[in-house]
Design a protein around this motif. Structure first.
Motif, mmCIF file in Angstrom:
data_model
loop_
_atom_site.group_PDB
_atom_site.id
_atom_site.type_symbol
_atom_site.label_atom_id
_atom_site.label_comp_id
_atom_site.label_asym_id
_atom_site.label_seq_id
_atom_site.Cartn_x
_atom_site.Cartn_y
_atom_site.Cartn_z
ATOM 1 N N TRP A 284 41.794 36.081 31.776
ATOM 2 C CA TRP A 284 41.020 36.425 32.611
ATOM 3 C C TRP A 284 40.774 35.596 33.648
ATOM 4 O O TRP A 284 40.822 36.034 34.965
ATOM 5 N N PHE A 285 40.618 34.345 33.374
ATOM 6 C CA PHE A 285 40.293 33.309 34.418
ATOM 7 C C PHE A 285 41.599 32.998 35.497
ATOM 8 O O PHE A 285 42.485 33.096 34.921
ATOM 9 N N PRO A 286 41.258 32.854 36.809
ATOM 10 C CA PRO A 286 39.979 32.909 37.357
ATOM 11 C C PRO A 286 39.624 34.126 38.167
ATOM 12 O O PRO A 286 38.839 34.182 39.180
ATOM 13 N N THR A 287 40.039 35.241 37.841
ATOM 14 C CA THR A 287 40.071 36.645 38.345
ATOM 15 C C THR A 287 38.700 37.403 38.188
ATOM 16 O O THR A 287 38.810 38.388 37.883
ATOM 17 N N ILE A 288 37.646 36.489 38.320
ATOM 18 C CA ILE A 288 36.348 37.137 37.751
ATOM 19 C C ILE A 288 35.751 37.992 38.982
ATOM 20 O O ILE A 288 36.082 37.890 40.120
ATOM 21 N N LEU B 125 37.340 52.483 46.034
ATOM 22 C CA LEU B 125 38.182 51.227 46.845
ATOM 23 C C LEU B 125 37.199 50.216 46.688
ATOM 24 O O LEU B 125 37.597 49.084 46.331
ATOM 25 N N MET B 126 35.882 50.381 46.659
ATOM 26 C CA MET B 126 34.971 49.251 46.313
ATOM 27 C C MET B 126 35.138 48.575 44.988
ATOM 28 O O MET B 126 35.098 47.526 44.903
ATOM 29 N N LEU B 127 35.190 49.571 43.873
ATOM 30 C CA LEU B 127 35.362 48.879 42.562
ATOM 31 C C LEU B 127 36.756 48.263 42.412
ATOM 32 O O LEU B 127 36.745 47.214 41.708
ATOM 33 N N ARG B 128 37.949 48.728 43.176
ATOM 34 C CA ARG B 128 39.043 48.177 42.898
ATOM 35 C C ARG B 128 39.013 46.740 43.605
ATOM 36 O O ARG B 128 39.485 45.704 43.180
ATOM 37 N N LEU B 129 38.170 46.573 44.819
ATOM 38 C CA LEU B 129 38.085 45.378 45.376
ATOM 39 C C LEU B 129 37.309 44.155 44.440
ATOM 40 O O LEU B 129 37.496 43.189 44.366
ATOM 41 N N LEU B 130 36.117 44.797 44.198
ATOM 42 C CA LEU B 130 35.151 44.006 43.472
ATOM 43 C C LEU B 130 35.611 43.774 42.148
ATOM 44 O O LEU B 130 35.240 42.302 42.061
ATOM 45 N N ARG B 131 36.436 44.303 41.344
ATOM 46 C CA ARG B 131 37.102 43.914 40.222
ATOM 47 C C ARG B 131 38.422 43.199 40.157
ATOM 48 O O ARG B 131 39.103 43.120 39.233
ATOM 49 N N ARG B 132 38.934 42.917 41.504
ATOM 50 C CA ARG B 132 40.110 42.425 41.714
ATOM 51 C C ARG B 132 41.343 43.029 41.248
ATOM 52 O O ARG B 132 42.262 42.332 40.657
ATOM 53 N N VAL B 133 41.385 44.327 41.386
ATOM 54 C CA VAL B 133 42.446 45.024 40.656
ATOM 55 C C VAL B 133 43.889 44.619 41.447
ATOM 56 O O VAL B 133 44.854 44.338 40.431
ATOM 57 N N PRO B 134 44.150 44.437 42.362
ATOM 58 C CA PRO B 134 45.426 44.009 43.004
ATOM 59 C C PRO B 134 45.736 42.830 42.302
ATOM 60 O O PRO B 134 46.901 42.708 41.876
ATOM 61 N N GLU B 135 44.924 41.788 42.104
ATOM 62 C CA GLU B 135 45.145 40.682 41.563
ATOM 63 C C GLU B 135 45.653 40.529 40.040
ATOM 64 O O GLU B 135 46.494 40.063 39.744
ATOM 65 N N PHE B 136 44.651 41.580 39.507
ATOM 66 C CA PHE B 136 44.938 41.420 38.062
ATOM 67 C C PHE B 136 46.367 42.308 37.900
ATOM 68 O O PHE B 136 46.930 42.202 36.884
ATOM 69 N N ASP B 137 46.640 43.340 38.529
ATOM 70 C CA ASP B 137 47.718 44.178 38.533
ATOM 71 C C ASP B 137 49.001 43.193 38.717
ATOM 72 O O ASP B 137 49.994 43.396 37.923
#
Ligand code: COI
Length: 335
Positions: free
Chosen positions: A135-139, A113-125
Protein backbone atom coordinates in the motif's frame (compact mmCIF):
# COMPACT_ATOMS: atom_id res chain seq x y z
CA UNK A 1 -36.65 10.08 -48.73
CA UNK A 2 -32.94 9.38 -48.90
CA UNK A 3 -30.55 10.20 -46.08
CA UNK A 4 -26.77 9.86 -46.25
CA UNK A 5 -24.63 9.46 -43.13
CA UNK A 6 -20.95 10.32 -42.75
CA UNK A 7 -18.39 9.07 -40.26
CA UNK A 8 -20.30 5.90 -39.35
CA UNK A 9 -18.49 3.38 -37.15
CA UNK A 10 -19.43 -0.34 -36.97
CA UNK A 11 -21.00 0.15 -33.52
CA UNK A 12 -23.34 2.75 -35.00
CA UNK A 13 -24.21 0.61 -38.03
CA UNK A 14 -26.12 -1.78 -35.75
CA UNK A 15 -28.42 1.04 -34.61
CA UNK A 16 -28.73 2.35 -38.17
CA UNK A 17 -30.13 -1.02 -39.20
CA UNK A 18 -32.59 -0.88 -36.29
CA UNK A 19 -33.70 2.62 -37.31
CA UNK A 20 -33.99 1.58 -40.95
CA UNK A 21 -36.20 -1.39 -40.00
CA UNK A 22 -38.48 0.98 -38.08
CA UNK A 23 -38.56 3.42 -41.03
CA UNK A 24 -38.85 1.23 -44.14
CA UNK A 25 -39.88 4.14 -46.38
CA UNK A 26 -36.56 5.91 -45.88
CA UNK A 27 -33.47 4.85 -47.78
CA UNK A 28 -30.27 5.30 -45.81
CA UNK A 29 -26.70 4.84 -46.93
CA UNK A 30 -23.48 5.61 -45.20
CA UNK A 31 -19.72 5.82 -45.24
CA UNK A 32 -17.11 5.61 -42.54
CA UNK A 33 -15.45 8.68 -44.06
CA UNK A 34 -16.02 12.11 -42.58
CA UNK A 35 -17.31 15.07 -44.62
CA UNK A 36 -14.55 16.77 -46.57
CA UNK A 37 -14.30 18.44 -49.94
CA UNK A 38 -13.14 15.05 -51.25
CA UNK A 39 -15.97 12.94 -49.79
CA UNK A 40 -18.84 15.34 -50.14
CA UNK A 41 -19.80 13.99 -53.59
CA UNK A 42 -21.02 10.80 -51.89
CA UNK A 43 -24.07 12.74 -50.67
CA UNK A 44 -25.16 13.72 -54.20
CA UNK A 45 -28.74 12.62 -54.86
CA UNK A 46 -29.72 12.38 -51.18
CA UNK A 47 -32.24 14.64 -49.46
CA UNK A 48 -30.65 14.92 -46.03
CA UNK A 49 -27.25 14.42 -44.45
CA UNK A 50 -26.37 13.17 -40.96
CA UNK A 51 -22.80 13.54 -39.77
CA UNK A 52 -20.39 13.25 -36.87
CA UNK A 53 -16.77 14.36 -36.74
CA UNK A 54 -14.36 16.27 -34.54
CA UNK A 55 -12.59 17.82 -37.56
CA UNK A 56 -14.04 21.17 -38.68
CA UNK A 57 -16.72 21.25 -41.39
CA UNK A 58 -15.18 23.31 -44.18
CA UNK A 59 -17.02 26.03 -46.05
CA UNK A 60 -16.23 24.38 -49.37
CA UNK A 61 -17.70 21.03 -48.29
CA UNK A 62 -20.85 22.79 -47.05
CA UNK A 63 -21.10 24.80 -50.25
CA UNK A 64 -20.96 21.59 -52.28
CA UNK A 65 -23.72 20.01 -50.18
CA UNK A 66 -25.78 23.11 -50.87
CA UNK A 67 -25.01 22.85 -54.59
CA UNK A 68 -26.38 19.28 -54.52
CA UNK A 69 -29.67 20.70 -53.25
CA UNK A 70 -29.19 19.50 -49.67
CA UNK A 71 -30.42 21.91 -46.99
CA UNK A 72 -31.07 19.70 -43.94
CA UNK A 73 -28.10 18.69 -41.84
CA UNK A 74 -28.20 16.76 -38.58
CA UNK A 75 -25.19 16.05 -36.42
CA UNK A 76 -25.15 13.04 -34.15
CA UNK A 77 -23.38 14.88 -31.32
CA UNK A 78 -23.82 17.91 -29.10
CA UNK A 79 -20.76 20.13 -29.74
CA UNK A 80 -21.14 22.54 -32.65
CA UNK A 81 -17.71 24.14 -32.55
CA UNK A 82 -16.78 22.42 -35.85
CA UNK A 83 -19.14 24.76 -37.70
CA UNK A 84 -18.86 28.37 -38.66
CA UNK A 85 -22.54 29.29 -38.35
CA UNK A 86 -22.07 31.99 -40.97
CA UNK A 87 -21.35 29.24 -43.53
CA UNK A 88 -24.59 27.49 -42.56
CA UNK A 89 -26.55 30.74 -42.84
CA UNK A 90 -24.93 31.70 -46.14
CA UNK A 91 -25.97 28.38 -47.70
CA UNK A 92 -29.43 28.30 -46.11
CA UNK A 93 -28.98 25.14 -44.03
CA UNK A 94 -31.23 23.98 -41.20
CA UNK A 95 -29.29 22.13 -38.50
CA UNK A 96 -30.20 19.76 -35.70
CA UNK A 97 -27.96 18.26 -33.01
CA UNK A 98 -28.35 15.69 -30.22
CA UNK A 99 -27.86 17.75 -27.07
CA UNK A 100 -28.87 15.14 -24.49
CA UNK A 101 -27.82 11.75 -25.87
CA UNK A 102 -26.54 10.78 -22.44
CA UNK A 103 -25.33 13.41 -19.98
CA UNK A 104 -24.66 10.51 -17.60
CA UNK A 105 -22.08 9.03 -19.98
CA UNK A 106 -19.92 12.14 -19.69
CA UNK A 107 -20.72 12.81 -16.04
CA UNK A 108 -19.77 9.25 -15.06
CA UNK A 109 -16.55 9.40 -17.07
CA UNK A 110 -15.72 12.70 -15.39
CA UNK A 111 -16.26 11.06 -12.02
CA UNK A 112 -14.08 8.12 -12.99
CA UNK A 113 -11.25 10.50 -13.95
CA UNK A 114 -11.54 12.16 -10.54
CA UNK A 115 -11.58 8.84 -8.70
CA UNK A 116 -8.67 7.40 -10.66
CA UNK A 117 -6.58 10.47 -9.85
CA UNK A 118 -7.61 10.63 -6.20
CA UNK A 119 -6.93 6.91 -5.68
CA UNK A 120 -3.65 7.15 -7.63
CA UNK A 121 -4.63 4.37 -10.01
CA UNK A 122 -1.82 5.01 -12.54
CA UNK A 123 0.74 4.59 -9.74
CA UNK A 124 -0.94 1.46 -8.39
CA UNK A 125 -1.13 0.01 -11.90
CA UNK A 126 2.58 0.59 -12.38
CA UNK A 127 3.39 -0.96 -9.01
CA UNK A 128 1.11 -3.91 -9.72
CA UNK A 129 2.75 -4.55 -13.10
CA UNK A 130 6.07 -4.61 -11.25
CA UNK A 131 4.72 -7.14 -8.73
CA UNK A 132 4.74 -4.52 -5.99
CA UNK A 133 1.51 -5.03 -4.05
CA UNK A 134 2.32 -2.85 -1.05
CA UNK A 135 0.00 0.00 0.00
CA UNK A 136 2.55 2.52 1.22
CA UNK A 137 3.18 5.24 0.12
CA UNK A 138 0.41 5.38 -2.47
CA UNK A 139 -2.32 6.59 -0.15
CA UNK A 140 -5.41 8.08 -1.79
CA UNK A 141 -8.04 10.71 -1.11
CA UNK A 142 -11.84 10.74 -1.18
CA UNK A 143 -14.36 12.88 -3.03
CA UNK A 144 -16.42 12.92 0.16
CA UNK A 145 -15.63 16.16 1.98
CA UNK A 146 -13.89 17.81 -0.98
CA UNK A 147 -15.13 20.99 -2.62
CA UNK A 148 -15.89 20.28 -6.27
CA UNK A 149 -16.09 23.28 -8.58
CA UNK A 150 -18.30 22.85 -11.63
CA UNK A 151 -17.94 25.29 -14.49
CA UNK A 152 -21.14 25.07 -16.52
CA UNK A 153 -24.27 23.34 -15.22
CA UNK A 154 -26.12 22.44 -18.40
CA UNK A 155 -27.26 18.89 -19.09
CA UNK A 156 -23.87 17.38 -18.23
CA UNK A 157 -22.66 19.70 -15.47
CA UNK A 158 -25.93 19.34 -13.59
CA UNK A 159 -25.56 15.53 -13.54
CA UNK A 160 -21.98 15.96 -12.33
CA UNK A 161 -23.31 18.22 -9.55
CA UNK A 162 -25.84 15.59 -8.46
CA UNK A 163 -23.22 12.82 -8.52
CA UNK A 164 -20.78 14.91 -6.48
CA UNK A 165 -23.47 15.74 -3.91
CA UNK A 166 -24.26 12.02 -3.65
CA UNK A 167 -20.55 11.37 -2.95
CA UNK A 168 -20.72 13.85 -0.06
CA UNK A 169 -18.78 16.66 -1.73
CA UNK A 170 -19.49 20.34 -1.27
CA UNK A 171 -20.37 21.64 -4.73
CA UNK A 172 -19.67 25.17 -5.94
CA UNK A 173 -20.83 25.98 -9.44
CA UNK A 174 -20.97 28.81 -11.90
CA UNK A 175 -23.14 29.22 -14.97
CA UNK A 176 -24.54 32.27 -16.72
CA UNK A 177 -27.90 30.44 -16.72
CA UNK A 178 -28.32 28.68 -13.35
CA UNK A 179 -30.34 25.47 -13.19
CA UNK A 180 -33.44 26.14 -10.99
CA UNK A 181 -33.21 22.78 -9.17
CA UNK A 182 -29.54 23.27 -8.35
CA UNK A 183 -30.16 26.91 -7.42
CA UNK A 184 -32.47 25.69 -4.66
CA UNK A 185 -29.59 23.59 -3.33
CA UNK A 186 -27.54 26.79 -2.99
CA UNK A 187 -24.55 25.56 -4.95
CA UNK A 188 -24.01 28.62 -7.15
CA UNK A 189 -21.32 31.21 -6.56
CA UNK A 190 -21.16 34.58 -8.31
CA UNK A 191 -18.25 34.10 -10.66
CA UNK A 192 -15.90 31.67 -12.36
CA UNK A 193 -13.11 33.10 -10.21
CA UNK A 194 -14.99 32.14 -7.05
CA UNK A 195 -15.28 28.53 -8.28
CA UNK A 196 -11.57 28.45 -9.08
CA UNK A 197 -10.69 29.92 -5.69
CA UNK A 198 -12.79 27.55 -3.57
CA UNK A 199 -12.52 24.20 -5.36
CA UNK A 200 -10.26 21.24 -4.54
CA UNK A 201 -11.40 19.72 -7.83
CA UNK A 202 -12.32 21.83 -10.86
CA UNK A 203 -14.29 20.28 -13.72
CA UNK A 204 -15.34 21.97 -16.98
CA UNK A 205 -18.72 21.41 -18.63
CA UNK A 206 -19.25 24.27 -21.05
CA UNK A 207 -19.40 24.35 -24.83
CA UNK A 208 -16.56 26.03 -26.71
CA UNK A 209 -17.96 29.42 -27.67
CA UNK A 210 -15.42 31.70 -29.35
CA UNK A 211 -15.34 33.94 -26.27
CA UNK A 212 -14.43 30.93 -24.10
CA UNK A 213 -11.29 29.87 -25.97
CA UNK A 214 -8.59 29.56 -23.26
CA UNK A 215 -11.10 30.34 -20.53
CA UNK A 216 -8.65 28.50 -18.30
CA UNK A 217 -5.33 30.23 -18.90
CA UNK A 218 -2.24 30.99 -16.81
CA UNK A 219 -4.13 33.59 -14.75
CA UNK A 220 -7.00 31.18 -14.12
CA UNK A 221 -4.64 28.42 -12.91
CA UNK A 222 -3.00 30.96 -10.59
CA UNK A 223 -6.38 31.53 -8.90
CA UNK A 224 -6.84 27.82 -8.11
CA UNK A 225 -5.83 26.11 -4.88
CA UNK A 226 -2.36 24.58 -4.75
CA UNK A 227 -2.54 20.92 -5.75
CA UNK A 228 -5.99 21.25 -7.35
CA UNK A 229 -7.34 18.34 -9.38
CA UNK A 230 -8.33 19.60 -12.83
CA UNK A 231 -10.75 17.75 -15.14
CA UNK A 232 -11.64 18.58 -18.71
CA UNK A 233 -14.12 16.33 -20.51
CA UNK A 234 -15.68 19.26 -22.39
CA UNK A 235 -13.54 20.85 -25.10
CA UNK A 236 -9.75 21.07 -25.41
CA UNK A 237 -9.88 24.68 -26.59
CA UNK A 238 -11.26 25.82 -23.24
CA UNK A 239 -7.80 25.34 -21.77
CA UNK A 240 -4.45 26.90 -22.59
CA UNK A 241 -2.57 23.60 -22.61
CA UNK A 242 0.86 25.21 -22.22
CA UNK A 243 -0.42 26.94 -19.09
CA UNK A 244 -1.73 23.58 -17.82
CA UNK A 245 1.64 21.92 -18.45
CA UNK A 246 3.35 24.75 -16.57
CA UNK A 247 0.87 24.39 -13.68
CA UNK A 248 1.55 20.63 -13.54
CA UNK A 249 5.29 21.25 -13.56
CA UNK A 250 5.05 23.70 -10.67
CA UNK A 251 2.67 21.51 -8.65
CA UNK A 252 -0.08 24.12 -8.79
CA UNK A 253 -2.18 21.44 -10.46
CA UNK A 254 -1.84 18.21 -8.50
CA UNK A 255 -3.57 16.03 -11.05
CA UNK A 256 -5.28 16.37 -14.41
CA UNK A 257 -7.92 14.20 -16.05
CA UNK A 258 -8.20 15.08 -19.72
CA UNK A 259 -10.66 13.54 -22.15
CA UNK A 260 -10.11 16.34 -24.64
CA UNK A 261 -7.04 18.21 -25.83
CA UNK A 262 -6.53 21.40 -27.79
CA UNK A 263 -4.64 19.51 -30.50
CA UNK A 264 -6.64 16.28 -30.33
CA UNK A 265 -7.58 16.29 -34.00
CA UNK A 266 -4.02 15.31 -34.88
CA UNK A 267 -4.00 12.49 -32.36
CA UNK A 268 -7.35 11.08 -31.21
CA UNK A 269 -9.30 8.72 -33.48
CA UNK A 270 -6.03 7.73 -35.13
CA UNK A 271 -3.91 4.58 -34.71
CA UNK A 272 -0.15 4.99 -34.35
CA UNK A 273 2.39 2.16 -34.33
CA UNK A 274 3.76 3.33 -31.01
CA UNK A 275 3.10 6.20 -28.63
CA UNK A 276 6.43 7.88 -29.50
CA UNK A 277 5.10 8.32 -33.05
CA UNK A 278 2.61 10.90 -31.80
CA UNK A 279 4.38 14.09 -32.76
CA UNK A 280 2.18 16.54 -30.91
CA UNK A 281 4.47 18.22 -28.32
CA UNK A 282 1.65 19.01 -25.88
CA UNK A 283 0.48 15.40 -25.93
CA UNK A 284 4.04 14.21 -25.31
CA UNK A 285 4.49 16.75 -22.50
CA UNK A 286 1.39 15.40 -20.75
CA UNK A 287 2.23 11.75 -21.32
CA UNK A 288 3.92 9.53 -18.73
CA UNK A 289 3.07 11.72 -15.76
CA UNK A 290 1.73 9.74 -12.86
CA UNK A 291 -0.72 12.53 -12.07
CA UNK A 292 -2.17 12.93 -15.57
CA UNK A 293 -4.79 10.65 -17.06
CA UNK A 294 -5.71 11.14 -20.70
CA UNK A 295 -8.59 9.40 -22.47
CA UNK A 296 -9.13 9.88 -26.22
CA UNK A 297 -12.44 11.81 -26.18
CA UNK A 298 -14.29 8.71 -24.99
CA UNK A 299 -16.43 10.25 -22.25
CA UNK A 300 -19.49 10.07 -24.51
CA UNK A 301 -18.83 6.55 -25.75
CA UNK A 302 -21.47 4.25 -24.26
CA UNK A 303 -24.08 2.07 -25.89
CA UNK A 304 -26.87 4.27 -24.51
CA UNK A 305 -25.28 7.40 -25.93
CA UNK A 306 -24.51 5.92 -29.35
CA UNK A 307 -28.04 4.52 -29.70
CA UNK A 308 -29.53 7.93 -28.90
CA UNK A 309 -27.08 9.77 -31.17
CA UNK A 310 -28.12 7.63 -34.13
CA UNK A 311 -31.85 7.58 -33.43
CA UNK A 312 -32.30 11.23 -32.42
CA UNK A 313 -30.28 12.58 -35.36
CA UNK A 314 -32.07 10.43 -37.94
CA UNK A 315 -35.50 11.17 -36.45
CA UNK A 316 -34.81 14.90 -36.60
CA UNK A 317 -33.33 14.79 -40.10
CA UNK A 318 -36.43 12.99 -41.33
CA UNK A 319 -38.69 15.46 -39.54
CA UNK A 320 -36.97 18.35 -41.30
CA UNK A 321 -37.23 16.59 -44.65
CA UNK A 322 -40.96 16.13 -44.03
CA UNK A 323 -41.31 19.82 -43.09
CA UNK A 324 -42.07 18.94 -39.48
CA UNK A 325 -40.53 20.67 -36.46
CA UNK A 326 -37.46 18.76 -35.30
CA UNK A 327 -36.98 17.99 -31.61
CA UNK A 328 -33.49 19.50 -31.38
CA UNK A 329 -33.16 22.42 -33.82
CA UNK A 330 -29.99 24.50 -33.56
CA UNK A 331 -30.32 28.27 -33.58
CA UNK A 332 -27.66 29.32 -36.09
CA UNK A 333 -28.82 32.94 -36.30
CA UNK A 334 -25.93 34.14 -34.14
CA UNK A 335 -22.26 33.13 -34.11
C1 COI B 1 -19.98 15.81 -28.60
O1 COI B 1 -21.06 15.22 -28.53
O2 COI B 1 -19.90 16.96 -29.02
C2 COI B 1 -18.75 15.14 -28.19
O3 COI B 1 -17.86 15.75 -27.72
C3 COI B 1 -18.63 13.68 -28.49
C4 COI B 1 -18.30 13.44 -29.87
C5 COI B 1 -17.48 14.31 -30.66
C6 COI B 1 -18.68 12.19 -30.47
Amino acid sequence: MKIFLYGVRPDEAVYLKEWENANPDVEIDYTDKIVTEETVDLAKGYNGVVMLQTQPYTRLALQKLHDFGISKISVRNVGLDGFDFKDLRDFGFSLTSVPVYSPNAIAEHTTSLMLRLLRRVPEFDEKFNNADFRWFPTIGEEINGKTVGIVGTGHIGSVVARLMLAFGAKVVAYDIKPDPYLENLGIYVDSLDEVLKQADIVTLHTPLAKRDIHMIDKAAFAKMKDGVIFINAARGGLVDTDALIEALDSGKVGGAGLDVLESENDVFQKKFDKIEDVKDPQFQALLNRKNVIMTPHTAFYTTTAVHNMVFDSLNDNLKMLNNQTPKFPVDISED
